[in-house]
Each structure stands twice: as structure tokens, then as C-alpha cells.
Design an enzyme around this catalytic site. Structure first.
Site, PDB file in Angstrom:
ATOM      1  N   SER A 151       0.865  -1.183   0.000  1.00 20.80           N
ATOM      2  CA  SER A 151       0.000   0.000   0.000  1.00 20.80           C
ATOM      3  C   SER A 151       0.898   1.228   0.000  1.00 20.80           C
ATOM      4  O   SER A 151       2.054   1.149   0.438  1.00 20.80           O
ATOM      5  CB  SER A 151      -0.871   0.008   1.266  1.00 20.80           C
ATOM      6  OG  SER A 151      -1.417   1.300   1.485  1.00 20.80           O
ATOM      7  N   TYR A 169      -1.677  -1.172  10.095  1.00 25.56           N
ATOM      8  CA  TYR A 169      -1.808  -1.378   8.640  1.00 25.56           C
ATOM      9  C   TYR A 169      -0.521  -0.962   7.930  1.00 25.56           C
ATOM     10  O   TYR A 169       0.025  -1.702   7.104  1.00 25.56           O
ATOM     11  CB  TYR A 169      -3.007  -0.576   8.135  1.00 25.56           C
ATOM     12  CG  TYR A 169      -3.335  -0.785   6.679  1.00 25.56           C
ATOM     13  CD1 TYR A 169      -4.088  -1.883   6.253  1.00 25.56           C
ATOM     14  CD2 TYR A 169      -2.907   0.122   5.711  1.00 25.56           C
ATOM     15  CE1 TYR A 169      -4.382  -2.075   4.913  1.00 25.56           C
ATOM     16  CE2 TYR A 169      -3.200  -0.057   4.367  1.00 25.56           C
ATOM     17  CZ  TYR A 169      -3.946  -1.159   3.973  1.00 25.56           C
ATOM     18  OH  TYR A 169      -4.234  -1.339   2.635  1.00 25.56           O
TER      19      TYR A 169
HETATM   20  N1  LIG Z   1      -8.686  -0.461  -2.011  1.00 23.58           N
HETATM   21  C1  LIG Z   1      -7.601   0.258  -1.873  1.00 23.58           C
HETATM   22  O1  LIG Z   1      -7.600   1.459  -2.147  1.00 23.58           O
HETATM   23  C2  LIG Z   1      -6.333  -0.353  -1.371  1.00 23.58           C
HETATM   24  C3  LIG Z   1      -5.239   0.501  -1.182  1.00 23.58           C
HETATM   25  C4  LIG Z   1      -4.027  -0.035  -0.750  1.00 23.58           C
HETATM   26  C5  LIG Z   1      -3.910  -1.399  -0.535  1.00 23.58           C
HETATM   27  N2  LIG Z   1      -4.994  -2.197  -0.706  1.00 23.58           N
HETATM   28  C6  LIG Z   1      -4.811  -3.620  -0.441  1.00 23.58           C
HETATM   29  O2  LIG Z   1      -5.414  -4.372  -1.476  1.00 23.58           O
HETATM   30  C7  LIG Z   1      -5.900  -5.609  -0.965  1.00 23.58           C
HETATM   31  C8  LIG Z   1      -7.366  -5.772  -1.335  1.00 23.58           C
HETATM   32  O3  LIG Z   1      -8.105  -4.748  -0.709  1.00 23.58           O
HETATM   33  P1  LIG Z   1      -9.589  -4.363  -1.134  1.00 23.58           P
HETATM   34  O4  LIG Z   1      -9.661  -2.900  -1.087  1.00 23.58           O
HETATM   35  O5  LIG Z   1      -9.996  -5.077  -2.345  1.00 23.58           O
HETATM   36  O6  LIG Z   1     -10.385  -4.917   0.158  1.00 23.58           O
HETATM   37  P2  LIG Z   1     -11.743  -5.754   0.292  1.00 23.58           P
HETATM   38  O7  LIG Z   1     -12.080  -5.681   1.738  1.00 23.58           O
HETATM   39  O8  LIG Z   1     -12.754  -5.291  -0.701  1.00 23.58           O
HETATM   40  O9  LIG Z   1     -11.299  -7.234  -0.098  1.00 23.58           O
HETATM   41  C9  LIG Z   1     -10.466  -8.015   0.713  1.00 23.58           C
HETATM   42  C10 LIG Z   1     -10.847  -9.468   0.548  1.00 23.58           C
HETATM   43  O10 LIG Z   1      -9.974 -10.227   1.391  1.00 23.58           O
HETATM   44  C11 LIG Z   1     -10.736 -11.195   2.091  1.00 23.58           C
HETATM   45  N3  LIG Z   1     -10.102 -11.534   3.337  1.00 23.58           N
HETATM   46  C12 LIG Z   1     -10.056 -10.798   4.484  1.00 23.58           C
HETATM   47  N4  LIG Z   1      -9.391 -11.458   5.439  1.00 23.58           N
HETATM   48  C13 LIG Z   1      -8.995 -12.630   4.898  1.00 23.58           C
HETATM   49  C14 LIG Z   1      -8.276 -13.736   5.386  1.00 23.58           C
HETATM   50  N5  LIG Z   1      -7.841 -13.779   6.652  1.00 23.58           N
HETATM   51  N6  LIG Z   1      -8.043 -14.779   4.554  1.00 23.58           N
HETATM   52  C15 LIG Z   1      -8.480 -14.752   3.283  1.00 23.58           C
HETATM   53  N7  LIG Z   1      -9.184 -13.739   2.768  1.00 23.58           N
HETATM   54  C16 LIG Z   1      -9.430 -12.690   3.560  1.00 23.58           C
HETATM   55  C17 LIG Z   1     -12.098 -10.542   2.292  1.00 23.58           C
HETATM   56  O11 LIG Z   1     -13.109 -11.509   2.547  1.00 23.58           O
HETATM   57  C18 LIG Z   1     -12.283  -9.779   0.983  1.00 23.58           C
HETATM   58  O12 LIG Z   1     -12.924 -10.580   0.006  1.00 23.58           O
HETATM   59  C19 LIG Z   1      -5.638  -5.566   0.550  1.00 23.58           C
HETATM   60  O13 LIG Z   1      -4.431  -6.218   0.844  1.00 23.58           O
HETATM   61  C20 LIG Z   1      -5.509  -4.083   0.823  1.00 23.58           C
HETATM   62  O14 LIG Z   1      -4.760  -3.821   1.982  1.00 23.58           O
HETATM   63  C21 LIG Z   1      -6.194  -1.706  -1.116  1.00 23.58           C
END
Ligand SMILES: NC(=O)c1ccc[n+]([C@@H]2O[C@H](COP(=O)([O-])OP(=O)(O)OC[C@H]3O[C@@H](n4cnc5c(N)ncnc54)[C@H](O)[C@@H]3O)[C@@H](O)[C@H]2O)c1
Length: 271
Positions: A151, A169
Site C-alpha cells: 500500500s 496497517y
Molecule cells: N482499495 C484500496 O484502495 C487499497 C489501497 C491499498 C492497498 N490495498 C490492499 O489491497 C488488498 C485488497 O483490498 P480491497 O480494497 O480489495 O479490500 P476488500 O475488503 O474489498 O477485499 C479483501 C478481501 O480479502 C478477504 N479476506 C479478508 N481477510 C482474509 C483472510 N484472513 N483470509 C483470506 N481472505 C481474507 C475478504 O473476505 C475480501 O474478500 C488488501 O491487501 C488491501 O490492503 C487496497
């Protein structure tokens, strides 16, 4: 590695890609994109409904997909995933360590230890466990591409006025970068590449939605406006915009790229 320039260099036909957290948000985008370019996608998530839906979207678009339920923080569950793959595909060409959680905003001196531990368990230990369990397939093949989700919070501090990121985080996401670089060093000689994507603000996923902000339209408007103001491209990202980078890193198009952290952030970390 072939040095021909062709459209084929982005293709993933005949390859197997495992995506964690595939049931929602960015994970669904990665599964769709990899499936579209020919990979057989193993969609994994801790929750079943969204994960099944993702697999159905991939197959509905003419791709190959199946599902497996796994908590990436649970060593036995991750080992069970590896055992299942050994029985079925017996190969892994691409691993996208995408599963991740956020516990919202707590200043460090008020951050409950339970929140620290759970975020570390999912966002850092989970990446380690999945790499540890699936690397043996790549070692046997002498080929593989691992894409870890970090991130921008793993690269830079985030103004506490933006109520979305906490030190648990950020620390876990910075840890993912260290894990990525060390693994790139350890496995480069085996034909395995390991890179990280550091997304900026991609709204529209579950993670991006802070309940306290979402409940208040004025706060939400101010939040998005603040993000726009601090981004050179003057907007937040759409999850689908990550598809191209994922295909690039997963495929032979990036055959000489390893150990890198690529920010996908509209320029957030550029000024
Ligand atoms: N959306 C953003 O802007 C953003 C920014 C920086 C980083 N990220 C990173 O991208 C990744 C995806 O994020 P997102 O925004 O799509 O989030 P989201 O919450 O929409 O999706 C995350 C998914 O991970 C699953 N999950 C959670 N805990 C879990 C576990 N213990 N085992 C297996 N699956 C698990 C959830 O059920 C969900 O389907 C994450 O690692 C997040 O930190 C996202």
C-alpha cells in the site's frame, strides 16, 4: 527467456494463478484479469459467497476458475490449500497475495493490541504463509511470479486527518515490501519473480469504505475531495485500473522485473 516482441508476451494460457481475497474489491479484479488472459484461476477467500461469485464471473467471461476457502492467517488452512492444489492442478505459476484487512483509524497510543495482532496476522503473516506454501510449486517448475499487495501506507506516512490508515496497517504493508525484496533475492536464481503493488486510494472496495465516514455524506464528500486534492491525477483510482499492472507483473512482459514495489496511486507518492 524469449526475446521476441509479441502480443503473446502478456498471455497466461496454460498457467495457474492463485489469488487470495478474491471475493471482493481488488482481488476480484485480479482474478478477472488473469482469467481473461488465459490463466486458470484458483479464487481463494475467507468468505464463500463473494468468492463463488468471482469464480462465476471469470467462467462467465470464458475463463477457467475454481474456489477454495482459506483464512490466510491460519497455517493449517494455507497448507490445506497447497495440498489441494497438489492433488488438482499440481502447479502454480502466479500467486497474488491480495487478502488484507484494515481496522480503521486509531492513533498508535490508543491502538488495541488485538487490532495490531489481527492486521499483522492477515496482512503480513498471511503473505508469508501463502508464499511459503506455494513456492515449492514454483521451485519445481523453475518459474513463477508472485505479486504481493502492499500500500502507499507502506511507503509513506498518511496525514492523520485522513481517517483511514493506522500504524498496524502501515507497518504490515511496509513488512510486505521487505518480504517481497528478500524473496526476490532468494528465488531470482530459480526463475521466480516477486514484486509488490502499492495501491493508492481505490474506492469502491469494502476496505476503502470506512463505516463512520460512509454513514455521513458530507464527511464522505470531504474525504474524497481531500484525496483528490493530494493526488497529481486529481482523482481516486478505480479498482479495474489495476488490471493492466497485474497482467504485466504476472506475465512474461515483465520477465526482467523483480524485487520492485510499484505504486499505483495517481502520483500520490510523487510529491
Ligand atoms: N482499495 C484500496 O484502495 C487499497 C489501497 C491499498 C492497498 N490495498 C490492499 O489491497 C488488498 C485488497 O483490498 P480491497 O480494497 O480489495 O479490500 P476488500 O475488503 O474489498 O477485499 C479483501 C478481501 O480479502 C478477504 N479476506 C479478508 N481477510 C482474509 C483472510 N484472513 N483470509 C483470506 N481472505 C481474507 C475478504 O473476505 C475480501 O474478500 C488488501 O491487501 C488491501 O490492503 C487496497
Amino acid at each position: 527467456m524469449a526475446n521476441a516482441i509479441s502480443r503473446q508476451m502478456f498471455q497466461l494460457d496454460g498457467r495457474v494463478a492463485a489469488v487470495t481475497g478474491a471475493g471482493s474489491g481488488l482481488g476480484r479484479v485480479f482474478a478477472r484479469a488473469l482469467g481473461l488472459y488465459g490463466a486458470a484461476v484458483i479464487c481463494t477467500d475467507i468468505a464463500s459467497a463473494g468468492n463463488e461469485e468471482t469464480a462465476a464471473i471469470v467462467t462467465g467471461a470464458g475463463g477457467k476458475a475454481r474456489t477454495f476457502i482459506v483464512d490466510v492467517a491460519d497455517e493449517a488452512a494455507v497448507d490445506a490449500l497447497a495440498a489441494d492444489i497438489r492433488k488438482r492442478e499440481n502447479r502454480v505459476d502466479v500467486l497474488v497475495n491480495n487478502a488484507g484487512i484494515s481496522t480503521g483509524k486509531d492513533l498508535l497510543h490508543e491502538l488495541p493490541v488485538e487490532k495490531w495482532d489481527r492486521v499483522m496476522a492477515v496482512n503480513l503473516r498471511g503473505v508469508f504463509l501463502c508464499m511459503r506454501a506455494l513456492l515449492p510449486f514454483m521451485l519445481a517448475q523453475r518459474r513463477g511470479s508472485i505479486i504481493n499487495l502492499s500500500s502507499i501506507a507502506g511507503l509513506v506516512g498518511v496525514d492523520p486527518q485522513i481517517p483511514a490508515v493506522s500504524s498496524n496497517y502501515s507497518a504490515a504493508k511496509a513488512g510486505v515490501i521487505g518480504l517481497t525484496r528478500e524473496a526476490a533475492a532468494e528465488y531470482g536464481g530459480h526463475g521466480i519473480r516477486v514484486n509488490a503493488i502499492a495501491p493508492g486510494w481505490h474506492l469502491g472496495t469494502k476496505l476503502g469504505r470506512q463505516p463512520s465516514i460512509k454513514a455521513n455524506p458530507e464527511m464522505m464528500k470531504a474525504f474524497v475531495e481531500r484525496l483528490r486534492r493530494d493526488t497529481p491525477l486529481a482523482r481516486t483510482g478505480e479498482p479495474e485500473e489495476l488490471a493492466g499492472l497485474a497482467i504485466y507483473l504476472a506475465s512474461d512482459a515483465s520477465s526482467f522485473v523483480t524485487g520492485q514495489v510499484i505504486a499505483h496511486d495517481g502520483g500520490w507518492t510523487a510529491w
